[in-house]
Enzyme design. Structure first.
Site, PDB file in Angstrom:
ATOM      1  N   TYR A  62      56.442  55.199  39.131  1.00 38.86           N
ATOM      2  CA  TYR A  62      56.539  56.041  37.938  1.00 38.86           C
ATOM      3  C   TYR A  62      55.647  57.262  38.143  1.00 38.86           C
ATOM      4  O   TYR A  62      55.652  57.868  39.210  1.00 38.86           O
ATOM      5  CB  TYR A  62      56.174  55.213  36.698  1.00 38.86           C
ATOM      6  CG  TYR A  62      56.617  55.859  35.406  1.00 38.86           C
ATOM      7  CD1 TYR A  62      57.948  56.252  35.233  1.00 38.86           C
ATOM      8  CD2 TYR A  62      55.719  56.094  34.377  1.00 38.86           C
ATOM      9  CE1 TYR A  62      58.359  56.863  34.063  1.00 38.86           C
ATOM     10  CE2 TYR A  62      56.125  56.693  33.203  1.00 38.86           C
ATOM     11  CZ  TYR A  62      57.439  57.084  33.051  1.00 38.86           C
ATOM     12  OH  TYR A  62      57.847  57.686  31.899  1.00 38.86           O
ATOM     13  N   LYS A  74      81.920  39.602  33.920  1.00 41.34           N
ATOM     14  CA  LYS A  74      82.524  40.480  34.931  1.00 41.34           C
ATOM     15  C   LYS A  74      81.432  41.028  35.849  1.00 41.34           C
ATOM     16  O   LYS A  74      81.621  41.128  37.067  1.00 41.34           O
ATOM     17  CB  LYS A  74      83.256  41.627  34.222  1.00 41.34           C
ATOM     18  CG  LYS A  74      84.183  42.437  35.121  1.00 41.34           C
ATOM     19  CD  LYS A  74      85.321  41.571  35.643  1.00 41.34           C
ATOM     20  CE  LYS A  74      86.354  42.359  36.424  1.00 41.34           C
ATOM     21  NZ  LYS A  74      87.287  43.102  35.571  1.00 41.34           N
TER      22      LYS A  74
END
Length: 754
Positions: free
Chosen positions: A39, A94
């Site tokens: 970060y 899925k």
């Protein structure tokens, strides 16, 4: 097909961590420096690089391997318009398939937008995040317009799988079925029941392959689509014919092909009889096809049939296509999934079905000679070649058609990269499950009065991998079954202490006495022992009354294994049994041994254990690559444990040159190819992916697998008892239902092998 109960499904999705997907960091994050790189301030550098060159987003972020599975919940499975929130379990599912079959990461996105414009704008707004978009469960006709607009307005691969997935798989099946029937696609007459997104996309693809519009009869809920009907939309009107059929039965007379994408039970045997020779019947409604497989096959012996069900040959399953189509498209940064790529997938799937089937596929389905023919017109879902063949074909078509931003130069290296991706889930257990279902066995559950055992027996029965034999008090077990609403079929309850078992108990006691009379056991002691369920169950396996036994959920390991050794005994040529665990490492299974039996084996005993483990791994259709572990690397330190591992490795290399084995070696080196290559280039493990770890003593092996189990968040299967003459396996105390059912699957396959 497996019976799925409402509560079981709800428990599956709610137990432990909720849902089916999670996000896992792919970079180190243990130090302040790591966090500063991940970060602020370090993250600014890739941000600036991408701002300067947008294509660098593929270099510095997950975009290139990230697909959005997006739905508005307007056409979820067969449930209809149930809303975006209710569609989320399907979208997560899925995503799971994308990951396990093609190593593609997924975010599922549920959009509260039924309006086409709003839906399209929403997807366009979030598209920069993703490398591809899989549209799912959107009702027609909006689905057509949504996909069309997104393909036109975005430059990443987009596919509505409900349309194109079924079309691609069924088209491959059709090509091969026509070859077997000795017919040309240009000449055959096709009758279709259903006019939704999938049916229309199927016909669009069939036409591209050569089918003639005038030879197609399509039926919707109002009947045959012909030119005399009013208010047909643009897509349906394309398939309207001058000739009008009164009903489906009328249209099927002398037809060559039936494609069903509607509802169950609308076709009967007489309709199939009226079709031409070698009729092709694709009854794809699920779970109930338009005509049942057994009924259709009983009608005439020349039918070539496919369904959407996994319990019949030729399952038209979209998982044969979409993971690999997106894999190929992502790998070349395709700007779309065009017709050339879809046709390439069709041809690759059709071609693969005609190639010799690898032994591992035969083994996965417990068959000997799976081969192209009426029962195999499309590949099996567990065929590991799908990722290399279909993804490569799609990637090449993208390059050849000019929609790829990245070109692959070395196709051999690309296929090797695809193969390496196959280890992302425990395919071993999936393969074992398929094998178990082909030849289920009678499995004794010695602790039949345990709730977990009963749930595992229920699942084993549902999956048709075993016929449970429950040992214990009949009244207690029956009450538990009733109280917990457990549904069991093809099972038996036996109470060894009940008077009705007195004759068998006496016979078993005499057999035990005959085995142990010169080893300190009296007949009285044998009779007493036979009242113990582990002794009784072991004797059932020994006499052939059962095929396998699973026990140990509530008993000490030593007390469970003793009856097995006294009654069943070891395989011929085996001097010492051993215990092995299977750890799902996330990149394929790793076998740990010995972890449960031998406290401090000699180097000679380690040789025996290693050979036993290698034999078992081979029975699971894997090649053992074995590291003899120690705190030392190839003589770097001397001591009792390192010395015996070194001796065992040397003996195995000399006397069993077919084995891939080396040591002594530290665990981190064994599992890190780069470290081996850099430090020990002479090792036979160099360039190998080690999958079998042999520990110097019980303490090391036991501690290692338990640390992996608790700290590594890995699925652990075992312990497998190796070297027994018949299938007898001991559970960990307190095993979960999932761990028990995994052990049952292995016990059944072990019984098949023996």
């Amino acid at each position: 097909m497996n019976k799925i109960r409402k509560q079981d499904a709800l428990d599956y999705h709610s137990s432990g961590r909720k849902g089916k997907l999670e996000v896992i960091p792919s970079k180190p994050y243990s130090s302040q420096r790591d966090l500063s790189l991940a970060y602020s301030p370090g993250v600014a550098e890739p941000c600036l690089a991408i701002a300067e060159n947008r294509e660098d987003v593929y270099k510095y972020t997950t975009k290139g391997n990230l697909v959005a599975v997006i739905s508005n919940g307007t056409a979820v499975l067969g449930l209809g318009d149930i809303g975006p929130e209710a569609s989320k379990p399907v979208m997560e599912g899925k995503g799971l398939l994308f990951k396990i079959f093609a190593d593609i990461d997924v975010f599922d996105i549920e959009v509260d937008a039924s309006d086409v414009d709003r839906f399209v704008e929403t997807v366009k707004a979030i598209a920069p995040t993703f490398g591809g978009i899989n549209l799912e469960d959107i009702k027609a006709p909006e689905a057509f317009e949504i996909e069309k607009r997104l393909v036109e307005e975005l430059d990443i691969p987009i596919m509505h799988d409900d349309q194109h997935g079924t079309a691609i798989i069924s088209a491959a099946a059709l090509l091969n079925a026509l070859e077997l029937a000795e017919k040309n696609i240009e000449d055959v007459r096709i009758v279709v029941s259903g006019a939704g997104a999938a049916a229309i996309s199927c016909l669009d693809l069939y036409v591209r392959l050569g089918a003639k519009l005038e030879n197609i009869a399509m039926f919707d809920s109002k009947g045959h689509i012909n030119t005399s009907r009013d208010n047909l939309d643009e897509r349906k009107s394309r398939f309207a014919t001058e000739q009008a059929f009164t009903d489906l039965g009328d249209a099927l007379k002398d037809a060559d092909v039936f494609l069903g994408l509607s509802k169950g039970g609308i076709v009967n045997g007489d309709m199939i009889k009226s079709m031409t020779s070698n009729p092709i019947v694709f009854a794809l409604a699920n779970p109930d096809p338009e005509i049942g497989y057994e009924e259709a096959m009983a009608t005439r012996d020349d039918v070539i049939m496919a369904t959407g069900r996994s319990d019949h040959p030729n399952q038209v399953n979209n998982v044969l296509g979409f993971p690999y189509i997106f894999r190929g498209a992502l790998d070349v940064r395709a700007t779309c999934i065009n017709m050339e790529m879809k046709l390439a997938a069709v041809q690759a799937i059709a071609r693969l079905a005609k190639e010799p089937v690898p032994d591992e596929v035969n083994e996965a389905y417990d068959m000997r000679n799976i081969a192209f023919g009426r029962d195999l017109i499309i590949p099996k879902p567990l065929d590991p070649r799908l990722i290399t063949e279909v993804a490569s074909a799609v990637a090449k078509a993208a390059i050849d058609s000019g929609v790829a931003k990245y070109e692959i130069d070395d196709w051999g290296a690309y296929k090797q990269e695809l193969i390496r991706r196959l280890g992302r889930d425990n395919k071993l257990i999936r393969s074992i499950s398929e094998r178990a279902r082909k030849r289920p066995k009678r499995v004794v559950f010695a602790e039949g009065d345990s709730y977990k055992i009963l749930k595992a027996a229920e699942q084993a029965s549902d999956e048709r991998i075993a016929f449970p034999v429950l040992l214990g008090s009949r009244d207690r077990i029956e009450n538990m079954i009733k109280e917990n609403s457990i549904e069991l079929t093809d099972y038996e309850i036996i109470d060894p202490r009940h008077p009705e078992e007195a004759e068998r108990l006496t016979l078993f006691a005499e057999k035990l006495f005959a085995k142990r009379q010169r080893k300190g056991m009296t007949l009285t002691e044998a009779r007493k022992a036979m009242r113990d369920r582990n002794y009784f169950g072991a004797m059932m396996v020994e006499t052939g009354d059962a095929d396998a036994l699973v026990s140990g959920l509530t008993r000490n390991y030593r007390n469970v294994i003793r009856p097995a050794l006294q009654i069943i005994g070891m395989e011929e040529g085996v001097e010492k049994v051993a215990g092995m665990y299977i750890i799902d490492s996330g990149s394929g299974p790793i076998f740990f041994a010995d972890t449960t039996v031998n406290a401090d084996p000699t180097w000679e005993e380690l040789v025996d254990i290693t050979l036993l483990v290698a034999k078992t791994v081979r029975r699971m259709r894997m090649t053992p690559k074995i590291a003899m572990l120690s705190y030392s690397n190839f003589g770097s330190a001397y001591g009792k444990d390192s010395n015996k591992m070194r001796k065992a490795a040397a003996f195995l290399q000399k006397h069993h040159p077919d084995l891939i084995v080396d040591g002594e070696i530290q665990a981190n080196f064994a599992l890190n190819n780069e470290m081996i290559a850099e430090n020990f280039p002479f090792s036979t493990l160099r360039g190998r992916k080690v999958n079998t770890l042999i520990f110097p003593n019980l303490a090391a092996g036991n501690i290692a697998y338990k640390l992996m189990q608790e700290m590594g968040d890995k699925e652990v299967i075992g312990p497998l008892l190796l070297g027994m003459k018949k299938s007898f396996h001991v559970l960990q105390m307190g095993s979960s239902v999932r761990e028990i059912i995994n052990m049952v699957r292995i016990a059944v396959v072990d019984a098949q092998n023996k």
